[in-house]
Design an enzyme around this catalytic site. Sequence first.
Site, PDB file in Angstrom:
ATOM      1  N   ASP A 153       0.854  -1.188   0.000  1.00 12.24           N
ATOM      2  CA  ASP A 153       0.000   0.000   0.000  1.00 12.24           C
ATOM      3  C   ASP A 153       0.893   1.241   0.000  1.00 12.24           C
ATOM      4  O   ASP A 153       1.678   1.451   0.932  1.00 12.24           O
ATOM      5  CB  ASP A 153      -0.904  -0.024   1.249  1.00 12.24           C
ATOM      6  CG  ASP A 153      -1.813   1.182   1.319  1.00 12.24           C
ATOM      7  OD1 ASP A 153      -2.509   1.451   0.333  1.00 12.24           O
ATOM      8  OD2 ASP A 153      -1.824   1.867   2.368  1.00 12.24           O
ATOM      9  N   THR A 184      -3.113   5.132  -4.076  1.00  9.58           N
ATOM     10  CA  THR A 184      -2.057   5.886  -3.375  1.00  9.58           C
ATOM     11  C   THR A 184      -0.693   5.677  -4.024  1.00  9.58           C
ATOM     12  O   THR A 184       0.149   6.570  -3.982  1.00  9.58           O
ATOM     13  CB  THR A 184      -2.000   5.476  -1.888  1.00  9.58           C
ATOM     14  OG1 THR A 184      -1.953   4.052  -1.797  1.00  9.58           O
ATOM     15  CG2 THR A 184      -3.199   5.983  -1.128  1.00  9.58           C
ATOM     16  N   THR A 185      -0.464   4.499  -4.612  1.00  7.77           N
ATOM     17  CA  THR A 185       0.792   4.256  -5.334  1.00  7.77           C
ATOM     18  C   THR A 185       0.727   4.927  -6.712  1.00  7.77           C
ATOM     19  O   THR A 185       1.695   5.564  -7.146  1.00  7.77           O
ATOM     20  CB  THR A 185       1.035   2.743  -5.501  1.00  7.77           C
ATOM     21  OG1 THR A 185       0.895   2.107  -4.232  1.00  7.77           O
ATOM     22  CG2 THR A 185       2.422   2.466  -6.048  1.00  7.77           C
ATOM     23  N   ASP A 188      -9.090  -0.044   2.230  1.00  6.52           N
ATOM     24  CA  ASP A 188      -9.054   0.431   0.839  1.00  6.52           C
ATOM     25  C   ASP A 188     -10.325   0.032   0.088  1.00  6.52           C
ATOM     26  O   ASP A 188     -10.877   0.821  -0.679  1.00  6.52           O
ATOM     27  CB  ASP A 188      -7.830  -0.138   0.113  1.00  6.52           C
ATOM     28  CG  ASP A 188      -6.549   0.617   0.461  1.00  6.52           C
ATOM     29  OD1 ASP A 188      -6.635   1.512   1.317  1.00  6.52           O
ATOM     30  OD2 ASP A 188      -5.489   0.317  -0.108  1.00  6.52           O
TER      31      ASP A 188
END
Length: 540
Positions: free
Chosen positions: A63, A96-97, A399
């Site tokens: 994550d 998020t990445t 998530d």
Amino acid sequence: MAAPAVSKPKTETFMDNKRKDDIRMANIAAAQSVANAVRTSLGPKGMDKMISTSSGEVIITNDGATILNKMEVLQPAAKFLVELSKSQDVVAGDGTTTVVVIAGSLLKSALSLLTSGIHPTVISDALNKASIKAVEILSAMAVPVELTDRDSLIKSASTSLNSKVVSQYSTLLAPLAVDAVLSVVDSENPDLVDLRDIKIVKKLGGTVDDTVLVKGLVFDKKVSHAAGGLTRVENAKIGVIQFQISPPKTDIEQSIVVSDYTQMDRILKEERNYILSMIKKIKATGCNVLLIQKSILRDAVTDLSLHYLAKAKILVLKDVERDEIEFITKTLNCLPISNIEHFRAEKLGFADLVEEVSLGDGGKLVKITGIKEMGRTRSVLVRGSNQLVIDEAERSLHDALCVVRCLVNKKFLIAGGGAPEIELSRQLGAWAKVLHGMEGYCVKAFAEALEVIPYTLAENAGLNPIAIVTELRNRHAQGEINAGINVRKGQITNILEENVVQPLLVSTSAITLAAECVRMILKIDDIVTVRVHNFADTDI
């Protein structure tokens, strides 16, 4: 006759911009190194990171927000990317990445434009226009979805879970996340979902397969068994108390000297009478389950009070955390009681069953089910064979919950697998030809930068990235806007038909936040270090 005035030769002023360029280059290089650190963890076949903290804690995750949050980043511009990942986590919860990888690629393009001699302000303005245009293109690609279409919501949650360590459990966790979010949606404000209404309780033991959604409350605690206390109560009347059922203490630290036994007996008798009077008031309301908040000043309950509570047939659960009280009272539809004088029947919550459940592996927990007039809350009990798996399962589930929340807020789906990014690259590239001057040149560079997502997905899956991205570009040029990389089959397919979908909000927020971050880094031309003066060291 006066001599003619001699005009002074014009001199050119020289401005040294080397320092400004060096600062800008250093900022871009630092931010790019952060982006490159998380790039390998993008996508379903991305690598996991093992993070070892200074306290000895070990975390295994892919994550992006967790990886960057645990990194000790010192360079100020590199910290922007850490904050960028946090912003994406707040807005969308997923991607998020992706947002950090896009920002890194945009910075790389900006660096080549800067070395070509284009001014940072021109690059910044062009990027702003490109991001606005990108959101329009993505919105045109999106497919509307209804909250009643449970299958589409589950597909979206599954796509989010497929890139996680616990991806093999996506068939269990995705429906669980969808049911949890839909259960807490307020009919009066359907666009607002507060994920604090979904409490995740972690319990070591079993496997992730044993994770369940509970319509009620779950406590990772044991019931107080002192003096043969109850472990199961039906038709429960539940009181949530914030006071102590123990002898009072003096307000200031004092020591009391007892000189003889009669005085000692009198003190003990007074303590018994004090506790008994409190328990009689509690029992008079019909209360048969007590949830007692953890106390800092003194013991919330003593062995003597537990003995009398057991005799009064009242089940006791002690050491409830202060920050859990709001969730508990909302679920039970009751009021917290801060003083024994305010203990009344109308402040109690009602449930069909309160019981201590044995999990078979030595662990025990308390469940409250069948709550009357229950608030819009849910509890999720997450199980796992070790703490690392449980923590990652919790992050993955969060998530998935965020993805479903995105669809509640903005009811549109978009294809995954690099399809939106390659379509953006194609359409922005075509739009750049219409623009004039430097602006078009900059937009074209940013359009090419967005190809980093399909390139990285292919690279992390062990495919030939150049061949895959070229073929993908070709398919999109033929009008197949939903063509994306199927990393499992190792080829390009219609990604919508493969059920690889994500909320529109995840993609739009990733593009706008990344563009905003890059623009901010480009505008910085100097770093000023300010020493904070400590007035405590100054002689006054």
